[in-house]
Design a protein around this motif. Structure first.
Motif, PDB file in Angstrom:
ATOM      1  N   SER A  67       0.862  -1.190   0.000  1.00  0.00           N
ATOM      2  CA  SER A  67       0.000   0.000   0.000  1.00  0.00           C
ATOM      3  C   SER A  67       0.889   1.227   0.000  1.00  0.00           C
ATOM      4  O   SER A  67       2.077   1.147   0.319  1.00  0.00           O
ATOM      5  CB  SER A  67      -0.838   0.049   1.272  1.00  0.00           C
ATOM      6  N   ALA A  68       0.276   2.369  -0.258  1.00  0.00           N
ATOM      7  CA  ALA A  68       0.972   3.641  -0.071  1.00  0.00           C
ATOM      8  C   ALA A  68       1.257   3.809   1.414  1.00  0.00           C
ATOM      9  O   ALA A  68       0.585   3.203   2.253  1.00  0.00           O
ATOM     10  CB  ALA A  68       0.080   4.770  -0.554  1.00  0.00           C
TER      11      ALA A  68
ATOM     12  N   PHE B 174      -3.561  -1.515  -5.244  1.00  0.00           N
ATOM     13  CA  PHE B 174      -4.550  -0.471  -5.546  1.00  0.00           C
ATOM     14  C   PHE B 174      -4.780  -0.188  -7.034  1.00  0.00           C
ATOM     15  O   PHE B 174      -5.845   0.251  -7.409  1.00  0.00           O
ATOM     16  CB  PHE B 174      -4.107   0.817  -4.827  1.00  0.00           C
TER      17      PHE B 174
ATOM     18  N   GLU C 241       1.384   4.323  -4.127  1.00  0.00           N
ATOM     19  CA  GLU C 241       1.898   2.947  -4.099  1.00  0.00           C
ATOM     20  C   GLU C 241       3.209   2.858  -4.890  1.00  0.00           C
ATOM     21  O   GLU C 241       4.105   2.081  -4.531  1.00  0.00           O
ATOM     22  CB  GLU C 241       0.855   1.989  -4.674  1.00  0.00           C
TER      23      GLU C 241
ATOM     24  N   ARG D 151     -11.100   2.404  -2.735  1.00  0.00           N
ATOM     25  CA  ARG D 151     -10.329   2.657  -1.510  1.00  0.00           C
ATOM     26  C   ARG D 151     -10.104   1.363  -0.732  1.00  0.00           C
ATOM     27  O   ARG D 151     -10.981   0.512  -0.670  1.00  0.00           O
ATOM     28  CB  ARG D 151     -11.059   3.687  -0.615  1.00  0.00           C
ATOM     29  N   GLY D 152      -8.925   1.237  -0.194  1.00  0.00           N
ATOM     30  CA  GLY D 152      -8.586   0.002   0.524  1.00  0.00           C
ATOM     31  C   GLY D 152      -8.310  -1.163  -0.415  1.00  0.00           C
ATOM     32  O   GLY D 152      -8.224  -2.316  -0.002  1.00  0.00           O
ATOM     33  N   GLY D 153      -8.135  -0.850  -1.711  1.00  0.00           N
ATOM     34  CA  GLY D 153      -8.082  -1.898  -2.741  1.00  0.00           C
ATOM     35  C   GLY D 153      -6.806  -2.727  -2.800  1.00  0.00           C
ATOM     36  O   GLY D 153      -6.733  -3.678  -3.577  1.00  0.00           O
ATOM     37  N   SER D 154      -5.800  -2.412  -1.988  1.00  0.00           N
ATOM     38  CA  SER D 154      -4.564  -3.205  -2.059  1.00  0.00           C
ATOM     39  C   SER D 154      -4.778  -4.655  -1.602  1.00  0.00           C
ATOM     40  O   SER D 154      -4.093  -5.560  -2.077  1.00  0.00           O
ATOM     41  CB  SER D 154      -3.459  -2.571  -1.211  1.00  0.00           C
ATOM     42  N   ASP D 155      -5.739  -4.867  -0.689  1.00  0.00           N
ATOM     43  CA  ASP D 155      -6.070  -6.251  -0.307  1.00  0.00           C
ATOM     44  C   ASP D 155      -6.552  -7.009  -1.549  1.00  0.00           C
ATOM     45  O   ASP D 155      -6.184  -8.166  -1.783  1.00  0.00           O
ATOM     46  CB  ASP D 155      -7.230  -6.288   0.714  1.00  0.00           C
TER      47      ASP D 155
ATOM     48  N   THR E  74      -2.619   8.281   0.377  1.00  0.00           N
ATOM     49  CA  THR E  74      -3.706   8.321  -0.617  1.00  0.00           C
ATOM     50  C   THR E  74      -4.687   9.450  -0.280  1.00  0.00           C
ATOM     51  O   THR E  74      -5.154  10.160  -1.176  1.00  0.00           O
ATOM     52  CB  THR E  74      -4.414   6.958  -0.698  1.00  0.00           C
TER      53      THR E  74
END
Ligand code: ADP
Ligand code: ASP
Ligand code: MG
Length: 479
Positions: free
Chosen positions: A42-43, A197, A131, A211-215, A48
């Motif tokens: 993540s960043a 992300f 990121e 948002r929160g898309g790195s998972d 972000t």
């Protein structure tokens, strides 16, 4: 050789400073010593938010704040780079790379200032910068710890549709890109550090996954590479019986099913992005949610199914929601048809329905949406039902923004007699008004809409009533 591939994802707090990046690099190096590893980053925490705020300032023509934000962005990463204590030549090289990525962002932001506009396509291109910067720092840090690593921009790996800001992966094309870009690195024992992300359309336009898309990025990559496991490193000990910020007594769950984790995420548990589990289902790749601040703790295992299930597992809540009610005013109007048309309008508007309930006699129904989607939802509904509204066949559409959602989740709740009654009693004992109730046909989740003012107290009451967590909360006044 890639039989035992481990994909790991480090969230914003786990990447939040040079010190945290060093810990994350160490955790990656430890695993890399025994098996192939790819990581998604993540960043750095809050970056972000900063990028999005900068773009809003740019659109508004707020020159001073725009420049101040750009300075903060640059300084945060320069400072982290210095604090990594890299050899001088490497530090100089990374600083140059940071500068060039920040310049890219600056060009887009200044362009928005000139235009007075913030086109979603350019926003997606701009905000992936967070990121890209953290991946640069992480790859360099790993290299210095003796692990050959390469920073990879996921726009060259994750293929998506063109829904800017909330794109969905195209798995087959992603698999092909991953084979081409990532597999050769892994076969050479180089550790890919992939940006979370973001992705890109098939014709190369940058996108982001929400948002929160790195998972979600991590699960897409894990599925595309047929990984053996996915570990998601965050800042809590795993998936808990409730949000620890709201429920001090919440405890960590050993294991949850994919379906439970998805329901929890979908109903507001920020610990996982709601779409994370979907790409993993087909190959049944197990996931661990772990704490990078306490890596020796086991964390939570997320698996397709569990041998034994018992009662409710966790409670979650959402505050930023609104209840929309539609009620026929004339018996000649078919309530079923109104409902069908309303749902069609909402589907075309791309609105996510969080819960829906209806009453059969008055043929009225109400549903819950995110406040951020409310305006668009009512706009589409009013347009589609304009005739009925104008001729008083329908009552004016009612919106109640002072509500909150509670969801009780657990595979073991199926057919548990009396549980719903106990939950409702626990809420009403606190004098909190229950506005609507919905239970999916899977019986995995009971969703309850309550007045916003009572939300926190109601979540705590339900958590205690279900016997979750380690610390029982004092019960409210008896009726
Ligand atoms: P990351 O930056 O690592 O992706 P997030 O901030 O997105 O981390 O998610 C972790 C946070 O989710 C935790 O700090 C916690 O406050 C919150 N959270 C909400 N509900 C839960 C839950 N049921 N279990 C664990 N954490 C939760
Ligand atoms: N940096 C992105 C965000 O803050 C994605 C993520 O951290 O998961 O939303
Ligand atoms: Mg997150």
């Amino acid at each position: 050789m890639l039989n035992n591939l481990l994909v790991m994802k480090f969230g914003g707090t786990s990447m939040g400073s040079a010190e945290r990046i060093q810990v994350a690099a160490h955790l990656s190096a430890e695993q890399h010593a025994n098996r192939p590893v790819a990581i998604i980053v993540s960043a750095m925490s809050k970056v972000t938010d900063l990028l999005l705020d900068t773009l809003r300032k740019a659109e508004a023509g707020d020159e001073a704040d725009l420049e101040a934000n750009l300075k903060t962005l640059s300084e945060r990463h320069i400072e982290a780079c210095h604090a990594l204590s890299l050899p001088e030549d490497r530090c100089a090289r990374v600083l140059k790379q940071i500068d060039s990525v920040v310049q890219e962002f600056t060009r887009i932001a200044r362009g928005m200032r000139l235009l007075g506009e913030r086109p979603p396509r350019s926003v997606d291109e701009a905000i992936a910068v967070g990121e890209r910067l953290s991946a640069l720092l992480m790859a360099e840090c790993l290299d210095c710890q003796g692990v050959p690593a390469a920073a990879i921009n996921a726009c060259n790996v994750i293929a998506t549709d063109a829904v800017f800001g909330n794109a969905s992966p195209l798995m087959e094309q992603t698999r092909q890109r991953a084979e081409k870009v990532l597999r050769p690195l892994l076969e050479e024992r180089v550790l890919p550090v992939i940006t979370g992300f973001n992705g890109s359309t098939l014709d190369g336009r940058p996108t982001t996954l929400g948002r929160g898309g790195s998972d979600f990025s991590a699960s897409i990559i894990a599925a595309a590479l047929d990984a053996a496991e996915l570990w998601i490193w965050t800042d809590v000990d795993g998936i808990m019986t409730g949000d620890p910020r709201l429920i001090p007594g919440a405890s960590v769950l050993d294991a949850v099913t994919y379906a439970e984790a998805a329901e929890l995420a979908y109903n507001g548990a920020k610990v996982l992005h709601p779409r994370t589990l979907a790409p993993l289902a087909e190959r049944e790749i197990p996931v661990w949610s772990k704490n990078s601040f306490a890596p020796s703790k086991p964390g939570t295992r997320i698996v397709p199914r569990l041998e034994t299930v018992r009662g409710p597992h966790a409670v979650t809540s959402m505050a930023d929601v609104a209840l929309v009610s539609i009620e026929p005013a004339n018996a000649a109007l078919s309530g079923v048809k109104v409902m069908a048309r309303s749902l069609d309008a909402l589907a075309r508007a791309n609105i996510e329905l969080l819960a829906i309930t209806s009453s059969s006699y008055r043929q009225s129904f109400c549903f819950l949406v995110r406040q951020s989607e409310l305006e668009r939802a009512t706009e589409f509904l009013e347009e589609d039902l304009a005739l009925e509204l104008a001729h008083d066949y329908l009552k004016p559409i009612q919106v109640d923004p002072n509500v909150g959602l509670i969801a009780v989740v657990g595979e073991g709740m199926r057919g548990t007699p009396g549980l719903a009654g106990r939950i409702f009693t626990a809420i009403s004992r606190r004098q909190i008004n229950i506005i609507a109730i919905a239970q999916g046909s899977s019986e995995l989740t009971i969703a309850i809409v309550v007045s916003r003012a009572g939300l926190e107290e109601a979540v705590q009451a339900v958590h205690a009533e279900c016997g979750l967590g380690s610390v029982a909360l004092a019960s409210g006044p008896a009726n």
